[in-house]
Design a protein around this motif. Structure first.
Motif, PDB file in Angstrom:
ATOM      1  N   LYS A  91      -6.821   5.468  61.213  1.00  0.00           N
ATOM      2  CA  LYS A  91      -5.878   5.724  59.985  1.00  0.00           C
ATOM      3  C   LYS A  91      -4.695   5.859  60.176  1.00  0.00           C
ATOM      4  O   LYS A  91      -4.252   6.487  61.181  1.00  0.00           O
ATOM      5  N   ILE A 151     -12.282  15.808  50.598  1.00  0.00           N
ATOM      6  CA  ILE A 151     -11.601  16.318  49.283  1.00  0.00           C
ATOM      7  C   ILE A 151     -12.591  17.499  48.683  1.00  0.00           C
ATOM      8  O   ILE A 151     -12.064  18.600  48.427  1.00  0.00           O
ATOM      9  N   GLU A 158     -17.637  19.547  56.275  1.00  0.00           N
ATOM     10  CA  GLU A 158     -16.253  19.806  56.017  1.00  0.00           C
ATOM     11  C   GLU A 158     -15.629  20.958  55.610  1.00  0.00           C
ATOM     12  O   GLU A 158     -14.628  21.256  55.808  1.00  0.00           O
ATOM     13  N   PHE A 162     -23.359  13.840  64.428  1.00  0.00           N
ATOM     14  CA  PHE A 162     -22.315  14.309  65.345  1.00  0.00           C
ATOM     15  C   PHE A 162     -21.940  15.543  65.869  1.00  0.00           C
ATOM     16  O   PHE A 162     -21.345  16.029  65.049  1.00  0.00           O
ATOM     17  N   LYS A 205     -12.496  20.967  50.061  1.00  0.00           N
ATOM     18  CA  LYS A 205     -11.269  21.626  49.819  1.00  0.00           C
ATOM     19  C   LYS A 205     -11.119  21.902  48.228  1.00  0.00           C
ATOM     20  O   LYS A 205     -10.044  22.604  47.931  1.00  0.00           O
ATOM     21  N   PRO A 260     -18.213   2.124  65.810  1.00  0.00           N
ATOM     22  CA  PRO A 260     -18.835   0.883  65.470  1.00  0.00           C
ATOM     23  C   PRO A 260     -17.747  -0.185  64.757  1.00  0.00           C
ATOM     24  O   PRO A 260     -17.861  -1.483  65.029  1.00  0.00           O
ATOM     25  N   LEU A 263     -20.975  10.689  61.031  1.00  0.00           N
ATOM     26  CA  LEU A 263     -20.061   9.556  61.387  1.00  0.00           C
ATOM     27  C   LEU A 263     -20.933   8.521  60.498  1.00  0.00           C
ATOM     28  O   LEU A 263     -21.907   8.374  59.948  1.00  0.00           O
ATOM     29  N   ARG A 264     -20.116   7.369  60.420  1.00  0.00           N
ATOM     30  CA  ARG A 264     -20.691   6.069  59.935  1.00  0.00           C
ATOM     31  C   ARG A 264     -22.104   5.575  60.664  1.00  0.00           C
ATOM     32  O   ARG A 264     -21.886   5.914  61.528  1.00  0.00           O
ATOM     33  N   LEU A 313     -10.883   9.673  52.103  1.00  0.00           N
ATOM     34  CA  LEU A 313     -10.295  10.206  53.433  1.00  0.00           C
ATOM     35  C   LEU A 313     -11.419  10.228  54.416  1.00  0.00           C
ATOM     36  O   LEU A 313     -11.474   9.440  55.060  1.00  0.00           O
ATOM     37  N   ARG A 314     -12.178  11.017  54.049  1.00  0.00           N
ATOM     38  CA  ARG A 314     -13.605  11.108  54.710  1.00  0.00           C
ATOM     39  C   ARG A 314     -14.833  11.724  53.810  1.00  0.00           C
ATOM     40  O   ARG A 314     -14.364  12.347  52.950  1.00  0.00           O
ATOM     41  N   LEU A 353     -23.521   0.226  60.778  1.00  0.00           N
ATOM     42  CA  LEU A 353     -22.438  -0.211  59.627  1.00  0.00           C
ATOM     43  C   LEU A 353     -23.018  -0.498  58.314  1.00  0.00           C
ATOM     44  O   LEU A 353     -22.331  -0.880  57.528  1.00  0.00           O
ATOM     45  N   GLY A 388     -20.301  20.457  63.158  1.00  0.00           N
ATOM     46  CA  GLY A 388     -20.630  18.860  63.516  1.00  0.00           C
ATOM     47  C   GLY A 388     -20.008  18.189  62.199  1.00  0.00           C
ATOM     48  O   GLY A 388     -19.353  18.567  61.532  1.00  0.00           O
ATOM     49  N   THR A 389     -20.585  16.774  62.343  1.00  0.00           N
ATOM     50  CA  THR A 389     -19.886  15.911  61.267  1.00  0.00           C
ATOM     51  C   THR A 389     -20.917  14.646  61.313  1.00  0.00           C
ATOM     52  O   THR A 389     -21.852  14.669  62.350  1.00  0.00           O
ATOM     53  N   LYS A 447     -24.537   3.800  62.318  1.00  0.00           N
ATOM     54  CA  LYS A 447     -24.485   3.102  63.806  1.00  0.00           C
ATOM     55  C   LYS A 447     -24.459   1.669  63.643  1.00  0.00           C
ATOM     56  O   LYS A 447     -23.712   0.715  64.081  1.00  0.00           O
ATOM     57  N   ILE A 488     -13.079  17.529  65.194  1.00  0.00           N
ATOM     58  CA  ILE A 488     -14.288  17.309  65.933  1.00  0.00           C
ATOM     59  C   ILE A 488     -14.452  16.066  66.528  1.00  0.00           C
ATOM     60  O   ILE A 488     -14.722  15.837  67.636  1.00  0.00           O
TER      61      ILE A 488
END
Lengths: 79, 225
Positions: free
Chosen positions: A40, B61, B93, B147, B64, A16, B102-103, B56-57, B107, B99-100, B105, A70
């Motif tokens: 990035k 962090i 993570e 997702f 881990k 997006p 995401l931002r 990062l995402r 925004l 899965g993950t 839709k 993924i």
């Protein structure tokens, strides 16, 4: 030895932010613009003289932390 | 029942979940992320917030950190794990959930009460709810757009691993009732063994009629049963 790591969203993952940048560039008059994907960029420096060994380490860093496999692809280039 | 809430720099729903757990008669302990051992717990909660400033995402962090290795060990030996909001992101993570997130839709950071439907009551987290029960629960996130790959999407359906889906007030599940673009309106999922639940909505914010509602109470009473 220094490498650049570029991380981008996979083709089939909706981006997006890239879409909004694309629309804005279009609005600025760049009619020839086809698409924008946002990603990035990391600059990674390692203490290793053998390029092949260094690349293996960076690949490991990518897969352990820098990249979410993924949804993301990555590219490592020596700089 | 004993519970542990893991606290990272940037966690901001840790106190809320602790209050909710204590209200529901859990004996709760707060565990700072630098700890290397976990007290014996029946339930581990990874709370919402912005661990490590979402660097990062979101969740990358924290996923881990040293305490997470202990959480993974506990999860693998069957301990119940609940990840709410940022906690859900952290669980994906670590790989404990597939899965993950995401931002969103649109925004935008979304903070509002939404409706979700209980999709599976055959779990330690949801047994006190009715099948297809509609709950009104708060969401507050920027990355809640679930997702996953095709194979896991099929597994989620086949194994009945979707805990909650976004719906409207009358229970319709559609794009109009999808606040963040999540795949198949997914608001929460289990792992295959169903001892781990990750969800974007905040049940800990819905445990008191005087400040919101008590639609979240049954999640905790399912656990304590």
């Amino acid at each position: 030895m220094k490498f650049s790591v570029t991380v981008t969203l996979k083709k089939d993952v909706l981006d997006p932010q890239g879409k909004v940048v694309q629309t804005t560039l279009k609005n600025l008059g760049f009619a020839e613009l086809r698409s924008v994907r946002q990603g990035k960029f990391f600059e990674v420096e390692v203490d290793e003289l053998d390029q092949r060994k260094a690349e293996i380490k960076i690949k490991e860093m990518c897969e352990k932390l820098l990249v979410n496999l993924i949804i993301e692809d990555y590219k490592i280039v020596k700089i | 029942m004993k519970s542990s809430v893991i606290v990272f720099p940037g966690s901001n729903c840790d106190r809320d979940i602790a209050v909710a757990l204590e209200k529901m008669q859990f004996k709760n302990q707060m565990i700072w992320h630098k700890e290397t051992t976990l007290p014996k717990s029946d339930l581990i909660v990874i709370p919402g917030g912005f661990s490590y400033g979402d660097y990062l995402r979101s969740g990358a962090i924290a996923g881990k950190s040293s305490i997470i290795n202990e959480v993974i060990k506990a999860a693998n030996s069957g301990c119940l794990i609940l990840g709410i909001c940022n906690g859900f992101q952290i669980l994906t993570e670590t790989g404990l959930l597939k899965g993950t997130l995401l931002r969103n839709k649109n925004l935008k950071f979304i903070n509002k009460d939404v409706y979700i439907k209980v999709m599976n009551t055959a779990s330690r987290f949801t047994s006190k709810y009715q099948n297809n029960q509609i709950l009104k629960i708060n969401i507050a996130h920027n990355e809640g757009n679930y997702f996953t790959d095709k194979k896991h999407r099929e597994e989620l359906q086949k194994e009945n691993l979707i805990a909650f889906k976004y719906c409207d007030e009358s229970g319709n599940i559609s794009q109009n009732s999808n606040p963040n673009g999540a795949l198949d309106n997914i608001a929460g999922i289990f792992n295959l063994k169903k001892n781990i639940l990750g969800m974007m909505p905040h049940p800990e914010r819905m445990v008191d009629k005087f400040i919101s509602n008590d639609d979240g109470v049954n999640l905790f009473s399912s656990l304590i049963n």
